[in-house]
Scaffold this motif. Structure first.
Motif, PDB file in Angstrom:
ATOM      1  N   ALA A  79       0.810  -1.214   0.000  1.00 16.84           N
ATOM      2  CA  ALA A  79       0.000   0.000   0.000  1.00 16.84           C
ATOM      3  C   ALA A  79       0.843   1.264   0.000  1.00 16.84           C
ATOM      4  O   ALA A  79       0.410   2.299  -0.503  1.00 16.84           O
ATOM      5  CB  ALA A  79      -0.932  -0.004   1.211  1.00 16.84           C
ATOM      6  N   ASP A  80       2.047   1.188   0.543  1.00 11.96           N
ATOM      7  CA  ASP A  80       2.828   2.389   0.804  1.00 11.96           C
ATOM      8  C   ASP A  80       4.315   2.106   0.600  1.00 11.96           C
ATOM      9  O   ASP A  80       4.811   1.073   1.051  1.00 11.96           O
ATOM     10  CB  ASP A  80       2.540   2.815   2.252  1.00 11.96           C
ATOM     11  CG  ASP A  80       3.379   3.958   2.718  1.00 11.96           C
ATOM     12  OD1 ASP A  80       4.382   3.698   3.417  1.00 11.96           O
ATOM     13  OD2 ASP A  80       3.032   5.098   2.388  1.00 11.96           O
ATOM     14  N   ASP A  81       5.009   3.017  -0.064  1.00  2.92           N
ATOM     15  CA  ASP A  81       6.435   2.825  -0.337  1.00  2.92           C
ATOM     16  C   ASP A  81       7.258   2.631   0.932  1.00  2.92           C
ATOM     17  O   ASP A  81       8.078   1.718   1.009  1.00  2.92           O
ATOM     18  CB  ASP A  81       7.007   4.021  -1.115  1.00  2.92           C
ATOM     19  CG  ASP A  81       6.509   4.104  -2.541  1.00  2.92           C
ATOM     20  OD1 ASP A  81       6.132   3.063  -3.112  1.00  2.92           O
ATOM     21  OD2 ASP A  81       6.504   5.224  -3.091  1.00  2.92           O
ATOM     22  N   ALA A  82       7.048   3.484   1.924  1.00  3.35           N
ATOM     23  CA  ALA A  82       7.838   3.395   3.160  1.00  3.35           C
ATOM     24  C   ALA A  82       7.566   2.088   3.895  1.00  3.35           C
ATOM     25  O   ALA A  82       8.485   1.467   4.437  1.00  3.35           O
ATOM     26  CB  ALA A  82       7.542   4.592   4.064  1.00  3.35           C
ATOM     27  N   TYR A 131      19.061  -1.940  -5.418  1.00  7.02           N
ATOM     28  CA  TYR A 131      17.907  -2.741  -5.837  1.00  7.02           C
ATOM     29  C   TYR A 131      16.614  -1.997  -5.572  1.00  7.02           C
ATOM     30  O   TYR A 131      15.738  -1.938  -6.425  1.00  7.02           O
ATOM     31  CB  TYR A 131      17.882  -4.088  -5.107  1.00  7.02           C
ATOM     32  CG  TYR A 131      18.605  -5.185  -5.835  1.00  7.02           C
ATOM     33  CD1 TYR A 131      17.980  -5.927  -6.819  1.00  7.02           C
ATOM     34  CD2 TYR A 131      19.922  -5.483  -5.529  1.00  7.02           C
ATOM     35  CE1 TYR A 131      18.645  -6.938  -7.497  1.00  7.02           C
ATOM     36  CE2 TYR A 131      20.597  -6.499  -6.187  1.00  7.02           C
ATOM     37  CZ  TYR A 131      19.951  -7.218  -7.170  1.00  7.02           C
ATOM     38  OH  TYR A 131      20.612  -8.206  -7.830  1.00  7.02           O
ATOM     39  N   TYR A 132      16.481  -1.443  -4.369  1.00  2.75           N
ATOM     40  CA  TYR A 132      15.222  -0.793  -4.017  1.00  2.75           C
ATOM     41  C   TYR A 132      14.929   0.377  -4.946  1.00  2.75           C
ATOM     42  O   TYR A 132      13.797   0.555  -5.389  1.00  2.75           O
ATOM     43  CB  TYR A 132      15.223  -0.314  -2.561  1.00  2.75           C
ATOM     44  CG  TYR A 132      13.860   0.201  -2.166  1.00  2.75           C
ATOM     45  CD1 TYR A 132      12.869  -0.679  -1.745  1.00  2.75           C
ATOM     46  CD2 TYR A 132      13.541   1.547  -2.271  1.00  2.75           C
ATOM     47  CE1 TYR A 132      11.602  -0.231  -1.430  1.00  2.75           C
ATOM     48  CE2 TYR A 132      12.276   1.993  -1.959  1.00  2.75           C
ATOM     49  CZ  TYR A 132      11.313   1.115  -1.543  1.00  2.75           C
ATOM     50  OH  TYR A 132      10.048   1.566  -1.247  1.00  2.75           O
ATOM     51  N   ARG A 133      15.933   1.140  -5.271  1.00  7.55           N
ATOM     52  CA  ARG A 133      15.717   2.337  -6.083  1.00  7.55           C
ATOM     53  C   ARG A 133      15.606   2.071  -7.570  1.00  7.55           C
ATOM     54  O   ARG A 133      14.876   2.766  -8.269  1.00  7.55           O
ATOM     55  CB  ARG A 133      16.848   3.331  -5.844  1.00  7.55           C
ATOM     56  CG  ARG A 133      16.816   3.901  -4.455  1.00  7.55           C
ATOM     57  CD  ARG A 133      17.934   4.859  -4.235  1.00  7.55           C
ATOM     58  NE  ARG A 133      17.945   5.271  -2.839  1.00  7.55           N
ATOM     59  CZ  ARG A 133      18.779   6.125  -2.347  1.00  7.55           C
ATOM     60  NH1 ARG A 133      19.673   6.688  -3.118  1.00  7.55           N
ATOM     61  NH2 ARG A 133      18.727   6.424  -1.069  1.00  7.55           N
ATOM     62  N   MET A 187      11.218  -4.459  -8.232  1.00 10.90           N
ATOM     63  CA  MET A 187       9.868  -3.919  -8.242  1.00 10.90           C
ATOM     64  C   MET A 187       9.348  -3.956  -6.800  1.00 10.90           C
ATOM     65  O   MET A 187       8.578  -4.836  -6.420  1.00 10.90           O
ATOM     66  CB  MET A 187       8.971  -4.725  -9.202  1.00 10.90           C
ATOM     67  CG  MET A 187       7.686  -4.017  -9.504  1.00 10.90           C
ATOM     68  SD  MET A 187       6.825  -4.570 -11.007  1.00 10.90           S
ATOM     69  CE  MET A 187       6.791  -6.328 -10.841  1.00 10.90           C
ATOM     70  N   PHE A 188       9.822  -3.016  -6.001  1.00  6.80           N
ATOM     71  CA  PHE A 188       9.458  -2.880  -4.602  1.00  6.80           C
ATOM     72  C   PHE A 188       8.726  -1.563  -4.417  1.00  6.80           C
ATOM     73  O   PHE A 188       9.192  -0.521  -4.888  1.00  6.80           O
ATOM     74  CB  PHE A 188      10.697  -2.843  -3.705  1.00  6.80           C
ATOM     75  CG  PHE A 188      11.452  -4.128  -3.556  1.00  6.80           C
ATOM     76  CD1 PHE A 188      10.846  -5.367  -3.675  1.00  6.80           C
ATOM     77  CD2 PHE A 188      12.805  -4.093  -3.263  1.00  6.80           C
ATOM     78  CE1 PHE A 188      11.561  -6.539  -3.516  1.00  6.80           C
ATOM     79  CE2 PHE A 188      13.537  -5.259  -3.087  1.00  6.80           C
ATOM     80  CZ  PHE A 188      12.907  -6.487  -3.222  1.00  6.80           C
ATOM     81  N   GLY A 189       7.620  -1.582  -3.693  1.00  9.73           N
ATOM     82  CA  GLY A 189       6.962  -0.332  -3.347  1.00  9.73           C
ATOM     83  C   GLY A 189       5.457  -0.401  -3.487  1.00  9.73           C
ATOM     84  O   GLY A 189       4.859  -1.478  -3.561  1.00  9.73           O
ATOM     85  N   SER A 190       4.870   0.780  -3.535  1.00  5.63           N
ATOM     86  CA  SER A 190       3.426   0.907  -3.678  1.00  5.63           C
ATOM     87  C   SER A 190       3.000   0.405  -5.062  1.00  5.63           C
ATOM     88  O   SER A 190       3.839   0.197  -5.953  1.00  5.63           O
ATOM     89  CB  SER A 190       3.015   2.365  -3.516  1.00  5.63           C
ATOM     90  OG  SER A 190       3.554   3.136  -4.586  1.00  5.63           O
ATOM     91  N   GLN A 245      -2.961  -5.755  -8.577  1.00  9.08           N
ATOM     92  CA  GLN A 245      -3.321  -4.393  -9.007  1.00  9.08           C
ATOM     93  C   GLN A 245      -2.278  -3.844  -9.981  1.00  9.08           C
ATOM     94  O   GLN A 245      -2.630  -3.174 -10.959  1.00  9.08           O
ATOM     95  CB  GLN A 245      -3.434  -3.465  -7.798  1.00  9.08           C
ATOM     96  CG  GLN A 245      -4.630  -3.740  -6.911  1.00  9.08           C
ATOM     97  CD  GLN A 245      -4.625  -2.837  -5.694  1.00  9.08           C
ATOM     98  OE1 GLN A 245      -4.348  -1.646  -5.789  1.00  9.08           O
ATOM     99  NE2 GLN A 245      -4.938  -3.415  -4.535  1.00  9.08           N
ATOM    100  N   VAL A 246      -1.013  -4.142  -9.722  1.00  6.64           N
ATOM    101  CA  VAL A 246       0.049  -3.732 -10.657  1.00  6.64           C
ATOM    102  C   VAL A 246      -0.178  -4.390 -12.002  1.00  6.64           C
ATOM    103  O   VAL A 246      -0.133  -3.740 -13.040  1.00  6.64           O
ATOM    104  CB  VAL A 246       1.453  -4.089 -10.095  1.00  6.64           C
ATOM    105  CG1 VAL A 246       2.540  -3.811 -11.125  1.00  6.64           C
ATOM    106  CG2 VAL A 246       1.720  -3.358  -8.784  1.00  6.64           C
ATOM    107  N   ARG A 247      -0.443  -5.696 -11.980  1.00  9.07           N
ATOM    108  CA  ARG A 247      -0.695  -6.430 -13.222  1.00  9.07           C
ATOM    109  C   ARG A 247      -1.843  -5.811 -13.996  1.00  9.07           C
ATOM    110  O   ARG A 247      -1.752  -5.582 -15.201  1.00  9.07           O
ATOM    111  CB  ARG A 247      -1.009  -7.898 -12.913  1.00  9.07           C
ATOM    112  CG  ARG A 247      -1.293  -8.730 -14.172  1.00  9.07           C
ATOM    113  CD  ARG A 247      -2.197  -9.926 -13.892  1.00  9.07           C
ATOM    114  NE  ARG A 247      -3.393  -9.625 -13.156  1.00  9.07           N
ATOM    115  CZ  ARG A 247      -4.514  -9.122 -13.689  1.00  9.07           C
ATOM    116  NH1 ARG A 247      -4.584  -8.825 -14.972  1.00  9.07           N
ATOM    117  NH2 ARG A 247      -5.568  -8.901 -12.938  1.00  9.07           N
TER     118      ARG A 247
END
Length: 113
Positions: free
Chosen positions: A8-11, A55-57, A61-64, A105-107
């Motif tokens: 739900a949220d990047d952080a 990797y994260y940046r 594919m990590f995050g919201s 949801q990304v898909r």
């Protein structure tokens, strides 16, 4: 194939994946340790933290949902027409399973591109 965890949220995602993905990365350091024979433990930890940030940046594919959809969009722009999501990097099963609706949801967002 790309390491993946959507939420739900990047952080929140960053904190969810940080420790376990760093451990996963540290284990891969052993694969090329012959090139880094003299690397001391504190340096290994720094290297793993650096790798996590990279990797994260830029490389996972990590995050919201929004962030992951943008990442998938960049892959599509580069000509990628299918993504295999590597979701098994040590997180507990229930954590991974609870994130799958976000990945769906990304898909859905990228599928209509």
């Amino acid at each position: 194939m790309v390491h993946t965890f959507a939420g739900a949220d990047d952080a929140e995602v960053r904190e969810t994946v940080r420790e376990q993905f760093t451990v996963y990365l540290e284990s891969s350091i052993d694969l090329w340790k012959s090139q880094l024979e003299e690397l001391r433990e504190p340096d290994r930890a720094k290297l793993a933290q650096y790798a996590f940030e990279r990797y994260y940046r830029t490389a996972a594919m990590f995050g919201s949902v929004d962030r992951c959809a943008r990442f998938a969009g960049r892959l599509a722009d580069a000509g990628v027409d299918e993504v295999a999501s590597l979701i098994d990097f040590g997180l507990p099963g229930p954590t991974v399973l609870s994130a799958l609706p976000y990945l769906d949801q990304v898909r859905a967002r990228i599928q209509d591109r």
